[in-house]
Design an enzyme around this catalytic site. Structure first.
Site, PDB file in Angstrom:
ATOM      1  N   LEU A   1       0.746  -1.152   0.048  1.00 33.29           N
ATOM      2  CA  LEU A   1      -0.187  -0.097   0.043  1.00 33.29           C
ATOM      3  C   LEU A   1       1.028   1.052   0.038  1.00 33.29           C
ATOM      4  CD1 LEU A   1      -3.010  -0.780   2.586  1.00 33.29           C
ATOM      5  CD2 LEU A   1      -2.814  -1.294   0.068  1.00 33.29           C
ATOM      6  N   ASP A   2       1.091   2.048  -1.154  1.00 39.83           N
ATOM      7  CA  ASP A   2       1.500   3.118  -1.298  1.00 39.83           C
ATOM      8  C   ASP A   2       0.821   4.232  -0.790  1.00 39.83           C
ATOM      9  OD1 ASP A   2       3.768   1.857  -2.518  1.00 39.83           O
ATOM     10  OD2 ASP A   2       3.032   1.934  -4.297  1.00 39.83           O
ATOM     11  N   VAL A   3       1.062   5.148   0.072  1.00 33.52           N
ATOM     12  CA  VAL A   3       0.220   5.745   0.706  1.00 33.52           C
ATOM     13  C   VAL A   3       0.790   7.366   0.620  1.00 33.52           C
ATOM     14  CG1 VAL A   3      -1.133   6.552   2.885  1.00 33.52           C
ATOM     15  CG2 VAL A   3      -0.496   4.039   2.555  1.00 33.52           C
TER      16      VAL A   3
ATOM     17  N   VAL B   1      -4.406   5.797  -0.354  1.00 36.81           N
ATOM     18  CA  VAL B   1      -3.726   4.920  -0.874  1.00 36.81           C
ATOM     19  C   VAL B   1      -3.493   5.288  -2.504  1.00 36.81           C
ATOM     20  CG1 VAL B   1      -3.593   2.460  -1.646  1.00 36.81           C
ATOM     21  CG2 VAL B   1      -4.524   2.840   0.557  1.00 36.81           C
ATOM     22  N   ARG B   2      -2.383   5.246  -3.084  1.00 37.11           N
ATOM     23  CA  ARG B   2      -1.938   5.454  -4.451  1.00 37.11           C
ATOM     24  C   ARG B   2      -1.516   4.325  -5.108  1.00 37.11           C
ATOM     25  NH1 ARG B   2      -1.471  11.269  -5.055  1.00 37.11           N
ATOM     26  NH2 ARG B   2      -2.460  12.198  -3.209  1.00 37.11           N
TER      27      ARG B   2
END
Length: 255
Positions: free
Chosen positions: A129-131, A141-142
């Protein structure tokens, strides 16, 4: 065995090892195979390898490079980048990958996580999870290298991925990536306390004290380091390195 795992997180771009700052400003680090050989000598327990351009550039999985890396690596590898199907996962496991990280494909299609967990086991499925904080200070989230905003908060997403069968979460702070400024402990603690599966902290490590804080204050089950593993220090040259067993023991109290 240390109670808390410390893991080098290596970023790959078109077969080369790189390091980013806030998912931008890529710096060339070197050849991933050479880095792996050094980590072998330092008796690192496990490794995270993420191909940051496999999805964003539509390049797909670089199987030949992964095969070369696995062939030289003495430790388990978690690989992420461009994985979209169970068939691709089968091929990666056949090459010797131990765990597979899924990001955008899992978020777009949670059924993929369920199928992967059913076939390979929960322990083999890691969700990255890229945040990033938005303009209003809200975490979202991205995907696609941080360029696409799902508008979903990380707690909701982490719980959904856990319910789908993920065995672990790699929680990556885009804002802290490559900054040497320490982990986002608020983000970490919020997500770690919301799920029962292990969470790996990633993004921001600048010192062993930062690593300790991620574990003790952020409640992370494991800690991944990027810049600290490939640079001499902030704004200094490339040096593949890793804390000694004694240094790790000094920051992680054994249970």
């Amino acid at each position: 065995m240390l109670a808390t795992r410390l893991i080098p997180c290596l970023l790959m771009d078109d077969g080369a090892l790189v390091k980013t700052v806030q998912f931008k400003k890529k710096t060339y680090v070197g050849d991933p195979v050479n880095a792996v050989r050094i980590f072998n000598q330092k008796e690192v327990d496990e490794l995270i390898l993420i191909d940051i351009s496999a999805t964003t550039q539509g390049r797909g999985i670089d199987f030949p490079t992964i095969q070369n890396i696995v062939g030289e690596c003495f430790m388990p590898i978690c690989y992420g980048g461009g994985v979209t199907t169970v068939d691709e996962m089968r091929k990666l496991f056949a090459l010797g990958i131990e765990k597979i990280s899924i990001s955008s494909a899992a978020i777009d299609n949670p059924a993929l996580v369920r199928r992967a967990a059913a076939e390979f086991g929960n322990q083999a499925v890691v969700i990255t999870l890229d945040v990033k904080k938005n303009f209003f200070g809200k975490y979202t989230v991205r995907t696609h290298g941080g360029s696409r905003d799902t508008k979903v908060d990380p707690v909701t997403m982490a719980r959904e991925m856990e319910a789908a069968g993920a065995g672990e979460i790699l929680l990556y702070s885009i804002d802290r990536d490559g900054t040497w400024s320490g982990f986002d402990l608020t983000l970490l603690q919020t997500v770690c306390d919301a799920v029962s599966i292990p969470v790996i902290a990633c993004g921001g490590a600048g010192s062993l004290e930062d690593v300790r804080a991620a574990n003790q204050d952020g409640h992370a089950s494991a800690v991944a380091i990027g810049s600290m593993a490939v640079f001499q220090g902030k704004d200094l040259g490339v040096l593949i390195k890793f804390p000694s067993r004694e240094q790790q023991e000094s920051i992680f109290e054994q249970g």
